[in-house]
Write a protein that holds these residues in place. Structure first.
Motif, mmCIF file in Angstrom:
data_model
loop_
_atom_site.group_PDB
_atom_site.id
_atom_site.type_symbol
_atom_site.label_atom_id
_atom_site.label_comp_id
_atom_site.label_asym_id
_atom_site.label_seq_id
_atom_site.Cartn_x
_atom_site.Cartn_y
_atom_site.Cartn_z
ATOM 1 N N THR A 1 0.853 -1.182 0.000
ATOM 2 C CA THR A 1 0.000 0.000 0.000
ATOM 3 C C THR A 1 0.891 1.235 0.000
ATOM 4 O O THR A 1 1.630 1.481 0.936
ATOM 5 N N TRP A 2 0.795 1.984 -1.084
ATOM 6 C CA TRP A 2 1.620 3.192 -1.202
ATOM 7 C C TRP A 2 0.903 4.340 -0.494
ATOM 8 O O TRP A 2 -0.293 4.551 -0.673
ATOM 9 N N PRO A 3 1.609 5.107 0.317
ATOM 10 C CA PRO A 3 0.937 6.173 1.087
ATOM 11 C C PRO A 3 0.470 7.345 0.223
ATOM 12 O O PRO A 3 -0.391 8.087 0.632
#
Length: 55
Positions: A51-53
């Protein structure tokens, strides 16, 4: 250019490869491995999406 002159090192390279190919390699290949490989079933790898912020 002296780097391109194969005369001083070609015989050394040839003799070392012949020594390895004719003397050392058959002796190394004749050894029996001490730990025989087993036929273990590979466990499936569980992957999780990252999960990329910033998305």
């Amino acid at each position: 250019m002296p780097q391109l002159n194969p005369n001083p090192w070609f015989l050394t390279m040839l003799l070392s490869w012949l020594t390895f190919s004719l003397l050392i390699q058959p002796k190394l290949l004749s050894f029996n491995p001490t730990n025989t490989p087993s036929n273990k079933a590979l466990a499936p790898i569980k992957t999780h999406p990252w999960t990329w912020p910033w998305t």
